[in-house]
Structures are given as structure tokens and as C-alpha cells.
Design a protein around this motif. Sequence first.
Motif, PDB file in Angstrom:
ATOM      1  N   ASP A   7       0.852  -1.187   0.000  1.00 25.86           N
ATOM      2  CA  ASP A   7       0.000   0.000   0.000  1.00 25.86           C
ATOM      3  C   ASP A   7       0.885   1.232   0.000  1.00 25.86           C
ATOM      4  OD1 ASP A   7      -1.887   2.069   0.531  1.00 25.86           O
ATOM      5  OD2 ASP A   7      -3.202   0.632   1.512  1.00 25.86           O
ATOM      6  N   THR A  10      -0.820   6.220   1.529  1.00 23.34           N
ATOM      7  CA  THR A  10      -0.566   7.134   2.635  1.00 23.34           C
ATOM      8  C   THR A  10       0.946   7.383   2.699  1.00 23.34           C
ATOM      9  OG1 THR A  10      -0.157   5.469   4.347  1.00 23.34           O
ATOM     10  CG2 THR A  10      -2.464   6.002   3.853  1.00 23.34           C
ATOM     11  N   GLY A  63      -3.644  -1.765  -1.650  1.00 24.22           N
ATOM     12  CA  GLY A  63      -4.532  -0.706  -1.195  1.00 24.22           C
ATOM     13  C   GLY A  63      -4.840   0.228  -2.340  1.00 24.22           C
ATOM     14  N   THR A  95      -7.900   1.331   1.345  1.00 23.34           N
ATOM     15  CA  THR A  95      -6.828   1.584   2.306  1.00 23.34           C
ATOM     16  C   THR A  95      -7.382   1.817   3.709  1.00 23.34           C
ATOM     17  OG1 THR A  95      -5.309   2.438   0.637  1.00 23.34           O
ATOM     18  CG2 THR A  95      -4.994   3.220   2.892  1.00 23.34           C
ATOM     19  N   LEU A  99      -6.625   0.027   7.821  1.00 20.74           N
ATOM     20  CA  LEU A  99      -6.445   0.706   9.106  1.00 20.74           C
ATOM     21  C   LEU A  99      -7.514   0.290  10.104  1.00 20.74           C
ATOM     22  CD1 LEU A  99      -5.415   4.133   7.658  1.00 20.74           C
ATOM     23  CD2 LEU A  99      -4.157   2.988   9.475  1.00 20.74           C
ATOM     24  N   THR A 114      -7.416   9.590   7.280  1.00 19.41           N
ATOM     25  CA  THR A 114      -6.030   9.756   6.873  1.00 19.41           C
ATOM     26  C   THR A 114      -5.829  11.153   6.304  1.00 19.41           C
ATOM     27  OG1 THR A 114      -6.462   8.861   4.657  1.00 19.41           O
ATOM     28  CG2 THR A 114      -5.780   7.298   6.370  1.00 19.41           C
ATOM     29  N   GLY A 155      -6.107   6.606  12.857  1.00 20.22           N
ATOM     30  CA  GLY A 155      -5.320   7.099  11.739  1.00 20.22           C
ATOM     31  C   GLY A 155      -4.691   8.456  11.967  1.00 20.22           C
ATOM     32  N   GLN A 174      -0.785   3.122   7.941  1.00 21.19           N
ATOM     33  CA  GLN A 174      -1.227   1.895   7.286  1.00 21.19           C
ATOM     34  C   GLN A 174      -0.218   0.764   7.458  1.00 21.19           C
ATOM     35  OE1 GLN A 174      -3.509   0.136   6.388  1.00 21.19           O
ATOM     36  NE2 GLN A 174      -3.941   0.177   4.206  1.00 21.19           N
TER      37      GLN A 174
END
Length: 223
Positions: A7, A10, A63, A95, A99, A114, A155, A174
Motif C-alpha cells: 500500500d 498514505t 490498497g 486503504t 487501518l 487519513t 489514523g 497503514q
Amino acid sequence: MLLLAMDTATPAVTVALHDGETVVAEYSQVDARRHGELLLPAVDRVLKEAGLTLDAVTGLVVGVGPGPYTGLRVGLVTAATFASALGVPVHGLCTLDGLAYASGIEDGPFVVATDARRKEVYWARYENSRTRVTEASVDRPADIAEQLAGLPVVGAGARLYPDAFPDARDPEHQSAAALAALAAERLAAGGEAGEAGFLDPQPMYLRRPDAQVPKNYKVVTPK
């Protein structure tokens, strides 16, 4: 089963291997500006840690965001390339779901948020760590603070905007390990692409890219 999960939606560049029962190896590095530079070395690192080679992988998990344009595409393009080269499926997951799963919260409701930059957050509401009850959205924290008042927020978004989200919960970043575990759980239950929460491995953009062609751009063509 051997799932390679990644992923880059982020600031965390995160990769993990999952054998269907447990995480075999994982690695994450938080750096919002080096997704393209860090991802392939991270894949190589987890494969070496597990004593495996890429051709042992039976499926990809990625993700799909929401996330910023450039970073998000790094993971998606890499996953698609590996899947094509290996002839294995690629499973997309939101994504935010990764989390939520990593939070372990079973007595919701709660929120995952996020950093969306531009003083906004990507967010969604959850009933528990496995069940999202709203679509992912992008908003300014102040605009949704009253709507989400009293709910824990998982997050980085909660830590960036503590006035709007005072009840911050872990994890902040993440984890591909959580994403892989969630995918393995859904696959074991018989889910495939388009089912059981899997998404097409396409980028989830909730707004236009930051970089845009100037409005008064002049096209110059040869005479």
C-alpha cells in the motif's frame, strides 16, 4: 497461498507477505515523498526475510486508496505489473479498511481518517474492524466534526486535527500486514474480486490531482 500485499496510498510505504494463516514478513517506512524509490526495495526485503522468491507468490493485495495521486499509483502499478508477470490475481482493498482492521475495534462505531493534504482528510465510518458502513469521503475536519462527535478516530487524521477529532486511536499509519490478513480472511470465506469487499485494483480518487494544466496554457505547434 502466499499473498504479497502493498500500500502506498498514505505516507507509509508498506509491504507484507501472508501465507493464508499468518504474516510471514513485513516492512514499512513512513516517507511521503519517496514511494517510488522505497517500494521495490521493501518488496525485496520481505522476500529475503521470508527466504522466498517472487515466483512463490500466488496473489497480490493492494490498497486502492483513497490517497494522493502520485503515491497511490506507485503501489497500484507495481501490483499490476507483478500480477501480470506472475499470472496471478490482484485483489484491491480500500486503504481505510486496512487501518480499521488493524485497530482491532469490535465494539464500534468508529472512524478512520487519513491525511488528504489541503487541510482535508479521507475518512469513512465503521461498525467494527471488518465492516465499513459509509463510502470513503474527503472533507475538511471542521466540516464533519459535529457529525462525528464522540466517535474514536483511527489514523493520522486524528493526530493532525485534534480539535476536530479528540479521541485518537492507533494505528496512525497503514500496515500491509493488516491489509494482507484482511484479504486472507476474505479469500478463505470465498470472496473474489467484486465480492466480500474486494475492489478492482484501480485508484480511488476523490478529487482532482494537485498538478493541473494551467488555465491559460498556450499550445505551441510547429508551422
